[in-house]
Design a protein around this motif. Sequence first.
Motif, mmCIF file in Angstrom:
data_model
loop_
_atom_site.group_PDB
_atom_site.id
_atom_site.type_symbol
_atom_site.label_atom_id
_atom_site.label_comp_id
_atom_site.label_asym_id
_atom_site.label_seq_id
_atom_site.Cartn_x
_atom_site.Cartn_y
_atom_site.Cartn_z
ATOM 1 N N MET A 1 29.977 9.371 -23.440
ATOM 2 C CA MET A 1 30.279 10.215 -22.720
ATOM 3 C C MET A 1 31.569 11.138 -23.002
ATOM 4 O O MET A 1 31.620 12.415 -23.083
ATOM 5 C CB MET A 1 30.314 9.789 -21.211
ATOM 6 N N VAL A 2 32.482 10.270 -23.269
ATOM 7 C CA VAL A 2 33.916 11.013 -23.487
ATOM 8 C C VAL A 2 33.849 11.718 -24.901
ATOM 9 O O VAL A 2 34.338 12.864 -24.881
ATOM 10 C CB VAL A 2 35.036 9.906 -23.567
ATOM 11 N N ALA B 1 31.779 14.925 -24.398
ATOM 12 C CA ALA B 1 32.452 15.954 -23.491
ATOM 13 C C ALA B 1 33.406 16.352 -24.570
ATOM 14 O O ALA B 1 33.609 17.719 -24.283
ATOM 15 C CB ALA B 1 33.210 15.110 -22.350
ATOM 16 N N LEU C 1 31.498 18.750 -26.984
ATOM 17 C CA LEU C 1 31.007 20.056 -26.400
ATOM 18 C C LEU C 1 32.121 21.113 -25.943
ATOM 19 O O LEU C 1 31.948 22.283 -25.764
ATOM 20 C CB LEU C 1 30.203 19.588 -24.977
ATOM 21 N N ALA D 1 27.122 23.769 -27.828
ATOM 22 C CA ALA D 1 27.776 23.314 -26.774
ATOM 23 C C ALA D 1 26.985 22.965 -25.383
ATOM 24 O O ALA D 1 27.006 21.924 -24.964
ATOM 25 C CB ALA D 1 29.052 24.138 -26.284
ATOM 26 N N VAL D 2 26.173 23.971 -25.228
ATOM 27 C CA VAL D 2 25.265 23.955 -23.898
ATOM 28 C C VAL D 2 24.216 22.566 -24.419
ATOM 29 O O VAL D 2 23.973 21.798 -23.381
ATOM 30 C CB VAL D 2 24.568 25.103 -23.735
ATOM 31 N N PHE E 1 26.001 19.781 -23.620
ATOM 32 C CA PHE E 1 26.197 19.398 -22.218
ATOM 33 C C PHE E 1 24.925 18.910 -21.528
ATOM 34 O O PHE E 1 25.136 18.049 -20.821
ATOM 35 C CB PHE E 1 26.772 20.628 -21.730
ATOM 36 N N PHE F 1 25.124 15.522 -22.308
ATOM 37 C CA PHE F 1 25.850 14.968 -21.510
ATOM 38 C C PHE F 1 25.381 14.466 -20.205
ATOM 39 O O PHE F 1 25.810 13.328 -19.518
ATOM 40 C CB PHE F 1 27.313 15.711 -21.502
ATOM 41 N N MET G 1 25.410 11.019 -18.153
ATOM 42 C CA MET G 1 25.725 10.839 -16.770
ATOM 43 C C MET G 1 24.683 10.358 -15.797
ATOM 44 O O MET G 1 25.192 9.273 -15.033
ATOM 45 C CB MET G 1 26.240 12.124 -16.240
ATOM 46 N N SER H 1 21.947 18.901 -12.143
ATOM 47 C CA SER H 1 23.378 19.263 -13.159
ATOM 48 C C SER H 1 22.796 19.501 -14.603
ATOM 49 O O SER H 1 23.212 20.435 -14.962
ATOM 50 C CB SER H 1 24.041 18.006 -13.035
ATOM 51 N N LEU I 1 37.653 12.170 -18.222
ATOM 52 C CA LEU I 1 36.823 13.186 -18.022
ATOM 53 C C LEU I 1 37.718 14.278 -17.468
ATOM 54 O O LEU I 1 37.595 15.468 -18.017
ATOM 55 C CB LEU I 1 35.502 13.060 -17.666
ATOM 56 N N MET J 1 40.349 15.802 -19.704
ATOM 57 C CA MET J 1 39.729 16.716 -20.557
ATOM 58 C C MET J 1 39.129 18.072 -20.127
ATOM 59 O O MET J 1 39.544 19.072 -20.630
ATOM 60 C CB MET J 1 38.405 15.833 -21.250
ATOM 61 N N VAL K 1 26.932 23.003 -8.637
ATOM 62 C CA VAL K 1 25.750 23.782 -9.523
ATOM 63 C C VAL K 1 25.828 25.153 -8.764
ATOM 64 O O VAL K 1 25.698 26.243 -9.744
ATOM 65 C CB VAL K 1 24.533 22.949 -9.082
#
Lengths: 507, 93, 108, 476, 592
Positions: free
Chosen positions: B16-17, B20, B23, B32-33, B36, B39, B43, B63, C14, C17, C74
């Motif tokens: 995850m890190v 993140a 991205l 990047a998307v 995401f 990611f 999550m 999300s 997170l 960052m 969102v």
Amino acid sequence: MTLHDWLPLLTLLTSLVTGLLIFFLAEQQVRLRTFLNMAGAIIKLALVAVMLWGTFHGQSYETRLPLLGQTDLVLRADALAMLFVGLSSLLWFLTTIYAIGYLEKSPHRSRFFGFFSICVTATVGIALAGNLLTFFVFYELLTLSTYPLVVHRGTPEALRAGGRYLVYTLSGAALLLLGVVWLYVLAGPIEFTAGGVLSHLEEESHRAALIAIFVLLVGGLGVKAAFVPLHGWLPSAMVAPAPVSALLHAVAVVKAGAFGIVRVVYDIYGIKLTESLGVTGPLAAVAAFSIIYGSLRALMQDDLKRRLAYSTVSQLSYITLGVAIVGPLSTVGGVVHLVHQGIMKITLFFCAGNLAETVGIHRISEMDGVAKRMPWTMTAFTIAAFGMIGLPPVAGFISKWYLGLGALQAGQGWGVGVLLMSTLLNAGYFLPILYAAWFKEPHAAWNEKGLKDWWESDWRLLLPTLATAVLSLTAGLLAGLPISPVGWVRMIVKQDYKLWTPFLGIP
Amino acid sequence: MTALTWIFDGLLTAAMVYLAWSLLSERDLFKAVVLFIAFGLLMALAWVRLRAPDIALAEAAISAGLSGVLLLDAVGAIRSPNPVPEDTSSDSG
Amino acid sequence: MNQPTWYALTGVILFSMGIHAFVIRTHLVRRILAFNIMGSGVFLLLVAIAHRIPGAAPDPVPHALVLTGIVVSVSFTAFGLVLLKKIYAKTGKTALIDPTESTSDQTN
Amino acid sequence: MLVSAGAVSTLVCVGGLLRRVWLTGPIRHTVGGWSSPLGIELYADGLSTALLAVTAVIMGTAGFYVVDAIRHKNGHTEGYDSDFFWPLWFFLWTTFNAVFLSRDVFNLYITLELLVLCAVPLLILAGSGAALIAGMRYLLVAMLGSMCYLLGVALLYAQYDTLSIPQLGALMVSSPGTAAAVVLMTLGLLLKTALFPLHFWLPSAHGNAPAAVSALLSGLVVKASFYLLVRLWFGAFAGIVSVGAGNFLGLLGSLAIIWGSLLALRQQRLKLVIAYSTVAQIGYFFLLFPLVIGGTQLCAPSDRVDWLTMAGSGAMYFMLSHALAKAAMFLAAGCIAHAAASDRLNEVIGIGRYLPVSVFAFALAGVSLMGLPPSGGFVGKWMMLKAAFATNQWWWAMVISLGGLLAAAYVFMVLKQTVVFRLVDIRFYEVPRGMQWAALLLALFSLLLGVSGQVPLDLLAVGSPFSPRAGQGWLP
Amino acid sequence: MDTILGDTLTPHGLAWLLLFGLPLTLAAAAAARPVRRMALPLAPWSMVPALAVAVWPLPAADYPWLLLGLRLGLDQTGRIFLSFTAFLWICSGIYAKSYLAEDPKRHRFFAFFLLTAAGNLGLTIAQDMIGFYLCFVLMTFAAYGLIIHQGSHAARHAGLIYVILAVFGEVLLVTAIIMIGLAGSGNVINPGQVVSQAVHRNLIMALLLMGFGIKAGAVPLHVWLPLAHPVAPTPASAVLSGAMIKAGLLGWLRFLPLGAAALPNWSALCLAAGLTAALYGVAVGLTEDEPKTILAYSSISQMGVMLSAIGIGLALPKSWPLVMATLLLYALHHSLAKGALFLAVGMTGAVHAGRFQRLFFRAGTLLPALAMAAAPLTSGALAKTAIKEVALLLPSFWRELLTWVLTLSALATALLMAHFLCFFWSRNETEHGHHQPAAGQWYSWTLLLIAVLSAAWLLTPMQLEPLRGKLLSPSWWWGSTWIVLLGGLLGWAQWRRTGRTGKMVLPAVPPGDILIPVATLLKQLHKVGYSAVQRVRGKDLMRQLLAWRTAVHLRPALLSILRGGEESISRWTAVGTLFFLLAMILLTIILS
């Protein structure tokens, strides 16, 4: 509640309501506006006359409205208040007549007269204020309502003067507010009381704070009272129309400052405390310096209104000097000068305005021989100027007499020296004007703007001028009467300050 | 807990890190998307690990899914040829 | 160190960052991404602390909070993207110029 | 029609609530019977009721302004006629009410986010690029702020297992975790409140929105996050925050006053002047913290109850009056911009002749901002000054005074431009009377707060959060 | 109410007011265009009630409502002063009516003339300090209008000097009366005890001597006198020299602690100053060639004699009644004689009139000149002898000195009068173009001459009556005659020697004598002071301090800080940094 309780408020409302109504009038409704103005002024005069009569016979009038917590809005007509109220309502009446004539056919008259009336409301409010907060409220209202009058002409010069006026007065008011609040915190609600209200404080433990507050209060008030070096706004504010100058210099603004100082010293701190705090000496020094400095600067001006403005700087400090030289006689001199300076200075400004309007004279160098064209105006000017110099029988002499006696009585002979110096300087800047007007030959034909009539100028400009000149003369001539200003002040000193001594002259 | 779970959790969080990080520093917006979205799925796994299946579902659907779609759409829109600004002069108004 | 703490730590990382990227990136899409990463970090932390007593059922309150939070973030994302598209359409920009330029009248 | 019905019904409800709070004291209501922490608990004390009332007044009057503006629109549209306008408007009103009635930290978070989600769309209705960009920036700021806040909430919940402000107030003890939570939440809110030096987003947002929206943004929206800060610092954090922390906020506030005022003096657009004035005035509100918190240490215990309540009520009073005055100013600026089709100061010279009512409204509102009597601003300033002297913190009194003077400088800068003679007559657009009177009405309300100060003050005192009895922990 | 009105409504109360008010009313009438034609003929007669009151005195009256309590009344001093003052004003008034008959500005002249008269009469009857001061001021400032009436450069210059000194005088006087008032007498004139016991006695004395000294022409405050007298119209000069400078003397009599205490130092000062002036005036007068200037210097000299008499009074309080009687007599004599001489100067046209008139004119000029020179049987002889008698009361040094100087002064006065007459007569013969004096001039002048002849003998104060008989005895004649003769001869010889031109061996002293160097000095001071003030001007302290507009609009440094600062804290990186920084600070504060 009886009528007695409402009289002070009604006095206030006569001009407030007039002012608010006038705002809504169209520019063309001249008759209605004039009617409203005059009706307001006359009703106020009548109410004031009733209260004067009552106060003279020992009655008291008080309106109390809730304002904030334990602090009410208090309007109280005590003798000192009535002195100022009487002055301002009488002069308002005359100035209104004058202003109607002066502003004939100029634009924005509704705005002008609206603010004019509110300005007087504020002045009467200041005079009648029964506590410090009420005083402050009206003090600020005065600042706000005078600003539109100062910038009335809308010229860049007027705007600059207005800006200066605001910078000075608002800064002063900020200082004043700090002082007022601090005092409220220290001593609770401050009602003006003869002999001072701070006697319950232990002087030792609060000494530093009390001195600081005094400096704040007097510093704040000193801006309007035009202490040097806080006077800078006054000479530049003379760009305003003449009736406004009259208001600024004689009726409202500078008087509010001086009156405030009188209140602070006598009705808040009390003489005893003020003296033991050791602040009277510096205050007197400031006043003395202002007297001399103002006169010196006046000496150097060629613009007539500027010279008069600096003369105000000087004369105003007579009042403070009288207060700062602690003693009953100097108090009489100082407080009565509140009235005397008012009627004399307003005469001078009326004359200056009349000269400017009728024959287009603004500078002293243009005044040669003008007395031939406008003898009545110049007679009024002469009477007032002699009064300013302090020659009998004009009112100014009475002030000087008591101030001098008071200074000597208090063992402060230097005060007399200051007065004399000022007398010489006053003579120095007034006598040449008189000489030029009466004895020199005119250079050229006058730039005629006024009416060619039996009157030398518009009667609305001339009549108030003559009235105030006569007032200046009679106030001095009839000083022995108990209802003359000085008689009234003697009564105040006797009643309120309990400092009566056999030296006051006539019983 | 067993070592296995520890290792799994460690790897998951590390991923995850890493995701993140990458991205956020990826030059290509589209990539990047996509990262995401990935990611978001990780999550969801993490939520499951934390015994929060309701959140895991929400994460996956809202999300990762919804946001991902919206992001892709936006990236698509701004990648299209630069439209002529309608009225830049009114900007200061 | 137990498992929830581990995740909580991850959440903090997170978040950091995310906030870093949020501040230094100028492209609006990246900012929105960074915002989401920050959000994820916070949510992780919230759920992790729900496991206060090891082994017991997690506290339901943080779960509810996180669910609400996800909806909120969102919405923010969606709205932000709509706004981005409008800005792009209007000005052709995808990054924010400094506000002093958009208020623009600070010349002498 | 629907619009007026909505407005009137809300006004009636707020009125009813006000009456009850006034008569019976603070009211607590749990929605649907669920109690905290899962359920939503509504709470109304004097402060929140006063804010509700002011919100209702401003929303109502500004709504009236908008109705009139739509009816008489000229070429200079501001986006009031969008289909989204009225829905967003009422959503915004709802969220305001929700913010002021909430009492747990998470609920407050949600309502605050909703507020942003209603405010930013309203802002961008003006449609210009500048407005869009300003809206975007505002949105980003809100994102950053809310995430920080939420992290703080998480940290608090981790330690104390509750979200209710009163319960937190009773439980909180000093620890690094708590401190981190306090800092994160505070900073997040500072960002949203636009306290110097974090105010960068505010002028462009408030300066580019449609006038009626600017009125809400400046008058109410920034107050919402400030309200939260007040609730937290004097409720939840009362045991944690020290005198130094209060002074720190006060210092930032003082800098904001100076910085904001000086920049306001430099602006050449009317709405930007007003926006920077908001930056300055926000600084004013923050003097509340040092006055109350510092007061606990610096004044004699016997006096505390009175003086601290006075400081708090004073600052709140100033805030209420500022809300009304600032809204009035923006509405007046809207009228002026409507007439001149521009709000650049050098294009509105002499407009006072054509719009006396609007300029007068601006002046009256200015009086309140300067804190001159008789106005609500004066009452607030008076009480703050009194508290400053009573708690021996005269330096804050200086700042308060200075703030008034600086406000006078920029208010008169505008007035000077508008009242001056104009040599060449320029045609201005007709401005409907309703718009002008709406601005004046708000200004008069702000003035009214000063004329009859006692009633609102008594209302504020109902369950005052500043009374040392209410905040349990922050007495040493 | 009665206490406020005092004696206002009683007959004598109204009479006093009428006495003072009549000239005032006529002055106003003379100034007012519609009625001034009617006012002029009445002008001289408005002073008649004053003369009547001097003859038939009224009881004093109080007016508590006027000023700070006005009190009007007459004592012996006042009576004599009022009689000669009123008489001189009446004569001058009649004279002026004819003299200025064709002057276009005559109405203005009469307005000022009557105002001055009102002041002069008023101060004579005022019994309270403020009333006295008021009238004194009225007289002083109204006289300015008389001095500059002609409007020439010389007149304006004289007016300027006069008004400067007058203002100084008023300032000194008001200080003095304030101090006296505080020392115990309130507003009522109460000299003697109060002043002699006042704490600031010396200061009060100095102020009084200087303040009244300006009006009385005491050296060195006399400088306005020789400038003003020649330029004023003749009737005005007559009252200036005859009546107005006596007002200064009256002031001394009223306010100095005479008869109350012995003040040897002040006495010595007065004696010294008086005697110096007595000689100095004559000495400078002898160098002059303008008749009116010569007369002015003669007045200075004579006032010096009177000041030395005051000095005697200050030394010998017990003999004060006698000294005062002498002074009254002297003032009476000098006032009338000097008035007659001045009026004569305005009648030079008489030499071209008929023979009888010319003879009468010559004789009429000679008479007052002889009186001035104290020829036997004249009022001057009476006055001078009286003073010499009084001087004998002094201790030896002063007695000797005074006797000698008085004798010398008498000789000098005779010399000066001879100088004047030679000069005056000869000029009459050489100059043409003077109008014949009108009937009014003859008539008023004659009236005055009769007074010069008789008044001193009729009004001799009681204390001096023994002297009257003594003087009538021929044995006294020689003693005074030789001085007059010697003086006259010397004067004539001198005139012959200079070839009948009057040109002196010594260069003529410019009128105003010591004023010239003083004025130069003052001008320099003014220049220095003015430039110093100019430098300070405009540097308004407050303007500098409060120049926020300058600060905001003009100071580029502040501007760039504002703009640059706002820009830099608006960048996102800066925001992030600030955010972090603030967070750290707050954290530190909270954790500490």
